[in-house]
Motif scaffolding. Structure first.
Motif, short mmCIF file in Angstrom:
data_model
loop_
_atom_site.label_atom_id
_atom_site.label_comp_id
_atom_site.label_asym_id
_atom_site.label_seq_id
_atom_site.Cartn_x
_atom_site.Cartn_y
_atom_site.Cartn_z
N TRP A 197 0.82 -1.40 -0.10
CA TRP A 197 -0.09 -0.16 0.09
C TRP A 197 0.94 1.09 -0.18
CZ3 TRP A 197 -5.56 0.02 0.75
CH2 TRP A 197 -6.31 1.15 0.95
N PHE A 198 1.86 1.13 0.74
CA PHE A 198 2.74 2.38 0.92
C PHE A 198 3.88 2.35 -0.25
CE2 PHE A 198 1.50 1.25 5.20
CZ PHE A 198 0.66 2.26 5.54
N ASN A 199 3.86 1.81 -1.23
CA ASN A 199 5.12 1.53 -2.35
C ASN A 199 4.22 1.25 -3.35
OD1 ASN A 199 6.88 1.29 -3.95
ND2 ASN A 199 8.18 0.14 -2.41
N ARG A 200 4.07 2.46 -4.22
CA ARG A 200 3.17 2.11 -5.61
C ARG A 200 3.97 1.13 -6.39
NH1 ARG A 200 0.72 7.81 -7.44
NH2 ARG A 200 -0.42 8.37 -5.69
N ARG A 201 5.23 1.12 -6.46
CA ARG A 201 6.04 0.12 -7.32
C ARG A 201 5.83 -1.18 -6.68
NH1 ARG A 201 11.72 2.92 -6.95
NH2 ARG A 201 10.99 3.16 -4.91
N ALA A 202 5.70 -1.58 -5.47
CA ALA A 202 5.45 -2.90 -5.07
C ALA A 202 3.91 -3.48 -4.92
CB ALA A 202 5.69 -2.90 -3.49
N PHE A 203 2.92 -2.35 -5.50
CA PHE A 203 1.52 -3.00 -5.38
C PHE A 203 1.34 -3.52 -6.81
CE2 PHE A 203 -2.93 -2.00 -6.27
CZ PHE A 203 -3.41 -2.64 -5.15
N ASN A 204 0.53 -4.53 -6.82
CA ASN A 204 0.52 -5.17 -8.08
C ASN A 204 -0.79 -5.67 -7.73
OD1 ASN A 204 0.20 -6.74 -10.38
ND2 ASN A 204 2.15 -7.82 -10.36
N ALA A 205 -1.76 -5.14 -8.58
CA ALA A 205 -3.25 -5.34 -8.34
C ALA A 205 -3.52 -6.67 -8.67
CB ALA A 205 -4.19 -4.44 -9.00
N ALA A 206 -2.95 -7.24 -9.69
CA ALA A 206 -3.25 -8.55 -10.29
C ALA A 206 -2.74 -9.70 -9.47
CB ALA A 206 -2.24 -8.58 -11.58
N THR A 207 -2.16 -9.57 -8.32
CA THR A 207 -1.67 -10.55 -7.28
C THR A 207 -2.48 -10.39 -6.05
OG1 THR A 207 0.14 -9.08 -6.21
CG2 THR A 207 0.48 -10.25 -8.23
N VAL A 208 -3.24 -9.40 -5.86
CA VAL A 208 -4.09 -9.13 -4.59
C VAL A 208 -5.25 -10.25 -4.69
CG1 VAL A 208 -5.37 -7.52 -3.22
CG2 VAL A 208 -3.33 -7.00 -4.34
N ILE A 209 -5.29 -10.86 -3.76
CA ILE A 209 -6.53 -11.72 -3.49
C ILE A 209 -7.39 -11.08 -2.32
CG2 ILE A 209 -7.28 -13.98 -2.92
CD1 ILE A 209 -4.61 -15.42 -4.06
N PRO A 210 -8.42 -10.66 -2.83
CA PRO A 210 -9.16 -9.78 -1.81
C PRO A 210 -9.82 -10.70 -0.42
CG PRO A 210 -10.43 -10.12 -3.87
CD PRO A 210 -9.06 -10.37 -4.00
N ASP A 211 -10.29 -10.40 0.32
CA ASP A 211 -11.04 -11.09 1.38
C ASP A 211 -12.66 -11.06 1.19
OD1 ASP A 211 -8.89 -11.72 3.21
OD2 ASP A 211 -8.94 -9.44 3.50
N VAL A 212 -13.11 -10.01 0.26
CA VAL A 212 -14.33 -9.88 0.05
C VAL A 212 -14.33 -9.22 -1.42
CG1 VAL A 212 -16.71 -9.21 0.57
CG2 VAL A 212 -15.32 -9.98 2.19
N GLY A 213 -15.08 -9.77 -2.42
CA GLY A 213 -15.32 -9.28 -3.72
C GLY A 213 -14.28 -9.73 -4.84
N LEU A 214 -14.23 -8.73 -5.61
CA LEU A 214 -13.43 -9.19 -6.78
C LEU A 214 -11.99 -8.61 -6.81
CD1 LEU A 214 -16.04 -8.40 -9.72
CD2 LEU A 214 -15.69 -10.40 -8.60
N SER A 215 -11.09 -8.96 -7.52
CA SER A 215 -9.78 -8.80 -7.67
C SER A 215 -9.80 -6.98 -7.88
CB SER A 215 -9.07 -9.40 -8.69
OG SER A 215 -8.83 -10.54 -8.48
N PRO A 216 -8.86 -6.00 -7.51
CA PRO A 216 -9.01 -4.59 -7.44
C PRO A 216 -8.84 -4.16 -9.13
CG PRO A 216 -7.48 -5.48 -6.11
CD PRO A 216 -7.66 -6.83 -6.58
N THR A 217 -9.56 -3.24 -9.57
CA THR A 217 -9.54 -2.68 -10.73
C THR A 217 -9.24 -1.19 -10.56
OG1 THR A 217 -11.83 -2.04 -10.72
CG2 THR A 217 -11.25 -4.27 -11.67
N LEU A 218 -8.84 -0.56 -11.55
CA LEU A 218 -8.53 1.07 -11.42
C LEU A 218 -9.78 1.77 -11.20
CD1 LEU A 218 -5.98 1.50 -14.56
CD2 LEU A 218 -5.44 1.57 -12.20
N ARG A 219 -11.01 1.31 -11.62
CA ARG A 219 -12.31 1.93 -11.57
C ARG A 219 -12.56 2.00 -9.96
NH1 ARG A 219 -16.77 4.13 -13.57
NH2 ARG A 219 -18.78 3.51 -12.43
N HIS A 220 -12.57 0.78 -9.40
CA HIS A 220 -12.98 0.64 -8.03
C HIS A 220 -12.03 0.68 -6.84
CE1 HIS A 220 -16.25 -1.08 -10.49
NE2 HIS A 220 -17.12 -0.34 -9.71
N GLY A 221 -10.80 0.43 -7.55
CA GLY A 221 -9.73 0.51 -6.46
C GLY A 221 -9.52 -0.76 -5.15
#
Length: 280
Positions: free
Chosen positions: A108-132
Protein backbone atom coordinates in the motif's frame (compact mmCIF):
# COMPACT_ATOMS: atom_id res chain seq x y z
CA UNK A 1 -19.25 2.14 22.44
CA UNK A 2 -22.49 2.21 24.41
CA UNK A 3 -24.95 4.85 25.51
CA UNK A 4 -26.99 4.31 28.62
CA UNK A 5 -29.09 7.32 27.71
CA UNK A 6 -30.20 5.77 24.45
CA UNK A 7 -30.05 2.13 25.53
CA UNK A 8 -28.00 1.44 22.40
CA UNK A 9 -24.90 -0.54 21.56
CA UNK A 10 -23.26 1.76 19.04
CA UNK A 11 -20.48 1.47 16.50
CA UNK A 12 -18.66 4.31 14.80
CA UNK A 13 -17.43 3.99 11.22
CA UNK A 14 -14.58 6.25 10.08
CA UNK A 15 -15.07 6.24 6.32
CA UNK A 16 -11.95 7.46 4.48
CA UNK A 17 -12.41 8.35 0.82
CA UNK A 18 -10.03 9.67 -1.84
CA UNK A 19 -11.91 12.90 -2.45
CA UNK A 20 -11.50 16.17 -0.57
CA UNK A 21 -11.84 18.90 -3.20
CA UNK A 22 -15.34 18.44 -4.56
CA UNK A 23 -17.64 19.24 -1.66
CA UNK A 24 -20.73 18.06 -3.53
CA UNK A 25 -19.23 14.61 -4.09
CA UNK A 26 -18.16 14.26 -0.44
CA UNK A 27 -21.60 15.28 0.77
CA UNK A 28 -23.25 12.86 -1.66
CA UNK A 29 -21.16 10.00 -0.20
CA UNK A 30 -22.10 11.10 3.33
CA UNK A 31 -25.76 11.28 2.36
CA UNK A 32 -25.62 7.72 1.02
CA UNK A 33 -24.73 6.51 4.53
CA UNK A 34 -28.16 7.50 5.84
CA UNK A 35 -30.34 7.01 2.76
CA UNK A 36 -31.72 4.08 0.82
CA UNK A 37 -31.33 3.93 -2.97
CA UNK A 38 -34.69 5.70 -3.42
CA UNK A 39 -33.63 8.60 -1.18
CA UNK A 40 -35.53 7.82 2.02
CA UNK A 41 -33.54 8.18 5.22
CA UNK A 42 -32.39 5.21 7.28
CA UNK A 43 -33.87 5.21 10.74
CA UNK A 44 -30.75 3.85 12.39
CA UNK A 45 -27.69 5.78 11.22
CA UNK A 46 -26.28 9.29 11.47
CA UNK A 47 -23.34 11.16 9.94
CA UNK A 48 -21.59 12.88 12.85
CA UNK A 49 -18.72 14.64 11.11
CA UNK A 50 -17.02 15.35 7.80
CA UNK A 51 -13.38 16.34 7.62
CA UNK A 52 -11.89 17.17 4.21
CA UNK A 53 -8.24 17.83 3.34
CA UNK A 54 -7.90 19.73 0.07
CA UNK A 55 -4.13 19.21 -0.32
CA UNK A 56 -4.29 15.43 0.04
CA UNK A 57 -7.67 15.15 -1.66
CA UNK A 58 -9.14 12.98 1.06
CA UNK A 59 -12.07 13.08 3.46
CA UNK A 60 -12.97 11.30 6.67
CA UNK A 61 -16.69 10.80 7.27
CA UNK A 62 -17.75 9.71 10.77
CA UNK A 63 -20.88 7.54 10.78
CA UNK A 64 -22.60 6.04 13.83
CA UNK A 65 -25.22 3.29 14.00
CA UNK A 66 -26.36 0.47 16.30
CA UNK A 67 -23.75 -2.27 16.17
CA UNK A 68 -26.17 -4.90 14.86
CA UNK A 69 -26.98 -2.74 11.84
CA UNK A 70 -23.45 -2.64 10.41
CA UNK A 71 -22.52 -5.23 7.78
CA UNK A 72 -20.25 -3.04 5.75
CA UNK A 73 -18.05 -5.25 3.57
CA UNK A 74 -20.79 -7.56 2.27
CA UNK A 75 -23.24 -4.70 1.79
CA UNK A 76 -20.67 -2.64 -0.11
CA UNK A 77 -19.87 -5.50 -2.50
CA UNK A 78 -23.56 -6.21 -3.12
CA UNK A 79 -24.51 -2.58 -3.75
CA UNK A 80 -21.41 -1.56 -5.72
CA UNK A 81 -20.45 -4.39 -8.11
CA UNK A 82 -16.72 -4.55 -8.75
CA UNK A 83 -15.62 -3.59 -5.24
CA UNK A 84 -12.57 -5.29 -3.76
CA UNK A 85 -12.25 -5.41 0.03
CA UNK A 86 -9.48 -6.42 2.41
CA UNK A 87 -10.16 -6.89 6.12
CA UNK A 88 -8.11 -5.88 9.14
CA UNK A 89 -8.28 -5.81 12.93
CA UNK A 90 -11.07 -7.79 14.58
CA UNK A 91 -12.68 -8.28 11.16
CA UNK A 92 -9.61 -10.15 9.92
CA UNK A 93 -10.02 -13.59 11.42
CA UNK A 94 -8.29 -15.57 12.74
CA UNK A 95 -5.07 -13.52 12.39
CA UNK A 96 -6.54 -10.13 13.46
CA UNK A 97 -3.73 -8.27 11.70
CA UNK A 98 -3.67 -4.49 12.05
CA UNK A 99 -4.34 -2.00 9.28
CA UNK A 100 -0.62 -1.21 9.06
CA UNK A 101 0.27 -4.90 8.75
CA UNK A 102 -2.30 -5.49 6.01
CA UNK A 103 -1.21 -2.39 4.10
CA UNK A 104 2.41 -3.53 4.19
CA UNK A 105 1.37 -6.95 2.88
CA UNK A 106 -0.41 -5.32 -0.04
CA UNK A 107 2.37 -2.84 -0.85
CA UNK A 108 0.00 0.00 0.00
CA UNK A 109 2.78 2.43 0.90
CA UNK A 110 4.91 1.64 -2.15
CA UNK A 111 3.25 2.07 -5.53
CA UNK A 112 6.04 0.17 -7.24
CA UNK A 113 5.45 -2.81 -4.94
CA UNK A 114 1.66 -2.81 -5.38
CA UNK A 115 0.46 -5.20 -8.04
CA UNK A 116 -3.32 -5.36 -8.31
CA UNK A 117 -3.14 -8.55 -10.36
CA UNK A 118 -1.63 -10.45 -7.43
CA UNK A 119 -4.02 -9.19 -4.75
CA UNK A 120 -6.51 -11.75 -3.48
CA UNK A 121 -9.28 -9.79 -1.72
CA UNK A 122 -11.06 -11.05 1.39
CA UNK A 123 -14.41 -9.97 -0.04
CA UNK A 124 -15.34 -9.16 -3.63
CA UNK A 125 -13.39 -9.23 -6.87
CA UNK A 126 -9.75 -8.50 -7.71
CA UNK A 127 -8.96 -4.75 -7.63
CA UNK A 128 -9.49 -2.63 -10.72
CA UNK A 129 -8.50 0.95 -11.53
CA UNK A 130 -12.16 1.99 -11.48
CA UNK A 131 -13.05 0.63 -8.04
CA UNK A 132 -9.66 0.46 -6.32
CA UNK A 133 -9.15 -1.42 -3.07
CA UNK A 134 -11.17 -0.79 0.10
CA UNK A 135 -10.12 -1.67 3.64
CA UNK A 136 -12.79 -2.65 6.18
CA UNK A 137 -11.84 -3.35 9.78
CA UNK A 138 -13.11 -3.49 13.33
CA UNK A 139 -11.43 -2.37 16.54
CA UNK A 140 -12.05 -0.47 19.74
CA UNK A 141 -12.57 3.23 19.04
CA UNK A 142 -9.88 4.97 16.96
CA UNK A 143 -9.33 8.72 17.26
CA UNK A 144 -7.31 10.92 14.87
CA UNK A 145 -5.07 13.66 16.21
CA UNK A 146 -2.76 15.69 13.96
CA UNK A 147 -0.01 18.07 15.07
CA UNK A 148 1.77 20.40 12.62
CA UNK A 149 5.50 21.09 13.04
CA UNK A 150 7.11 24.20 11.61
CA UNK A 151 9.70 22.60 9.35
CA UNK A 152 10.04 21.30 5.81
CA UNK A 153 12.66 18.74 6.83
CA UNK A 154 10.83 15.44 6.36
CA UNK A 155 13.62 13.42 8.01
CA UNK A 156 13.28 15.50 11.18
CA UNK A 157 9.50 15.14 11.17
CA UNK A 158 9.78 11.37 10.68
CA UNK A 159 12.08 11.21 13.71
CA UNK A 160 9.48 13.11 15.76
CA UNK A 161 6.73 10.77 14.57
CA UNK A 162 8.86 7.76 15.51
CA UNK A 163 9.47 9.20 18.99
CA UNK A 164 5.77 9.06 19.93
CA UNK A 165 4.85 5.91 18.01
CA UNK A 166 3.51 3.11 20.20
CA UNK A 167 5.85 0.54 18.68
CA UNK A 168 8.90 2.61 19.71
CA UNK A 169 10.62 2.21 23.07
CA UNK A 170 9.01 4.75 25.39
CA UNK A 171 6.36 5.65 22.81
CA UNK A 172 2.70 6.37 23.50
CA UNK A 173 0.62 3.19 23.75
CA UNK A 174 -1.92 2.84 20.96
CA UNK A 175 -0.46 5.59 18.77
CA UNK A 176 0.37 5.01 15.11
CA UNK A 177 2.06 8.04 13.55
CA UNK A 178 3.36 9.22 10.20
CA UNK A 179 4.77 12.50 8.85
CA UNK A 180 3.31 14.22 5.77
CA UNK A 181 4.23 17.51 4.05
CA UNK A 182 1.28 19.88 4.40
CA UNK A 183 0.91 23.56 3.43
CA UNK A 184 4.64 24.24 3.49
CA UNK A 185 5.07 22.53 6.86
CA UNK A 186 4.80 18.93 8.04
CA UNK A 187 1.90 17.28 9.80
CA UNK A 188 2.41 14.48 12.29
CA UNK A 189 -0.74 12.42 11.70
CA UNK A 190 -1.70 10.06 14.54
CA UNK A 191 -4.19 7.23 14.69
CA UNK A 192 -4.97 6.85 18.39
CA UNK A 193 -6.29 3.37 19.18
CA UNK A 194 -8.15 2.41 22.33
CA UNK A 195 -6.80 -0.63 24.19
CA UNK A 196 -7.78 -2.69 27.22
CA UNK A 197 -6.05 -3.69 30.45
CA UNK A 198 -4.47 -6.74 28.83
CA UNK A 199 -2.03 -4.58 26.85
CA UNK A 200 1.37 -5.34 28.40
CA UNK A 201 2.79 -1.94 27.47
CA UNK A 202 -0.01 -0.24 29.38
CA UNK A 203 0.43 -2.48 32.42
CA UNK A 204 4.15 -1.71 32.67
CA UNK A 205 4.19 1.97 31.69
CA UNK A 206 3.34 5.42 33.04
CA UNK A 207 -0.44 5.81 33.06
CA UNK A 208 -0.59 9.59 33.43
CA UNK A 209 -2.06 11.36 30.43
CA UNK A 210 -4.27 8.40 29.45
CA UNK A 211 -8.08 8.50 29.55
CA UNK A 212 -10.29 5.53 30.49
CA UNK A 213 -13.86 4.65 29.53
CA UNK A 214 -16.07 1.55 29.76
CA UNK A 215 -18.02 -0.49 27.23
CA UNK A 216 -20.35 -3.18 28.58
CA UNK A 217 -18.31 -3.46 31.76
CA UNK A 218 -14.95 -3.63 29.98
CA UNK A 219 -12.48 -0.78 30.49
CA UNK A 220 -10.54 0.78 27.63
CA UNK A 221 -7.86 3.47 27.58
CA UNK A 222 -6.47 5.94 25.05
CA UNK A 223 -3.82 8.65 24.96
CA UNK A 224 -5.26 12.10 25.56
CA UNK A 225 -4.77 14.68 22.78
CA UNK A 226 -2.91 16.99 25.17
CA UNK A 227 -0.32 14.27 25.92
CA UNK A 228 0.18 13.66 22.19
CA UNK A 229 0.65 17.39 21.63
CA UNK A 230 3.00 17.73 24.61
CA UNK A 231 5.09 14.73 23.51
CA UNK A 232 5.42 16.03 19.96
CA UNK A 233 6.32 19.49 21.27
CA UNK A 234 9.07 17.99 23.41
CA UNK A 235 10.54 15.96 20.55
CA UNK A 236 10.23 18.91 18.16
CA UNK A 237 12.00 21.16 20.62
CA UNK A 238 14.81 18.61 20.93
CA UNK A 239 15.18 18.83 17.14
CA UNK A 240 15.17 22.63 17.15
CA UNK A 241 11.71 23.12 15.65
CA UNK A 242 8.35 24.29 17.01
CA UNK A 243 4.75 23.14 16.63
CA UNK A 244 2.12 25.43 15.12
CA UNK A 245 -1.20 23.71 15.68
CA UNK A 246 -3.11 20.62 16.77
CA UNK A 247 -6.32 19.25 15.27
CA UNK A 248 -8.57 16.51 16.60
CA UNK A 249 -10.34 15.03 13.57
CA UNK A 250 -13.80 14.12 14.78
CA UNK A 251 -14.33 13.16 18.40
CA UNK A 252 -12.95 11.54 21.51
CA UNK A 253 -14.75 8.24 22.36
CA UNK A 254 -16.90 9.96 24.98
CA UNK A 255 -17.87 12.80 22.65
CA UNK A 256 -18.71 10.38 19.87
CA UNK A 257 -20.99 8.33 22.12
CA UNK A 258 -22.82 11.44 23.39
CA UNK A 259 -23.29 12.93 19.93
CA UNK A 260 -24.38 9.60 18.40
CA UNK A 261 -26.91 8.97 21.17
CA UNK A 262 -28.39 12.45 20.78
CA UNK A 263 -28.53 12.25 16.97
CA UNK A 264 -30.09 8.78 16.83
CA UNK A 265 -32.69 9.37 19.55
CA UNK A 266 -33.58 12.78 18.07
CA UNK A 267 -33.78 11.54 14.48
CA UNK A 268 -30.92 13.78 13.28
CA UNK A 269 -29.42 11.87 10.34
CA UNK A 270 -26.96 14.56 9.25
CA UNK A 271 -25.63 15.70 12.61
CA UNK A 272 -22.59 17.27 10.95
CA UNK A 273 -24.85 19.96 9.51
CA UNK A 274 -26.23 20.77 12.97
CA UNK A 275 -22.71 21.24 14.29
CA UNK A 276 -21.96 23.80 11.64
CA UNK A 277 -20.84 22.07 8.45
CA UNK A 278 -17.55 20.59 7.32
CA UNK A 279 -15.16 21.03 10.18
CA UNK A 280 -12.38 19.41 12.21
Amino acid sequence: MTSGRAGLRLAACLLNISEGRRKDVVEKVARAAVCEDHGQEHLRATVLNIFSDYDYNRSVITIAAPVDWLDIAETLVCRVPGCSVFLFGQAHLPERQSLVQRRKQLGWFNRRAFNAATVIPDVGLSPTLRHGLTGVGASPYVMNCNVTVDTQDLATAKAIAAFIRGSSAGGLVGVQSMAFPHNGQIEIACNVESFDDHDTRWAAGDKSGYVSYSILGRTYHYVSPWLIEASIKKSARDHGVSTVGTALVGFTPEECARCAAYALTSGVREFWRVRGGVFM
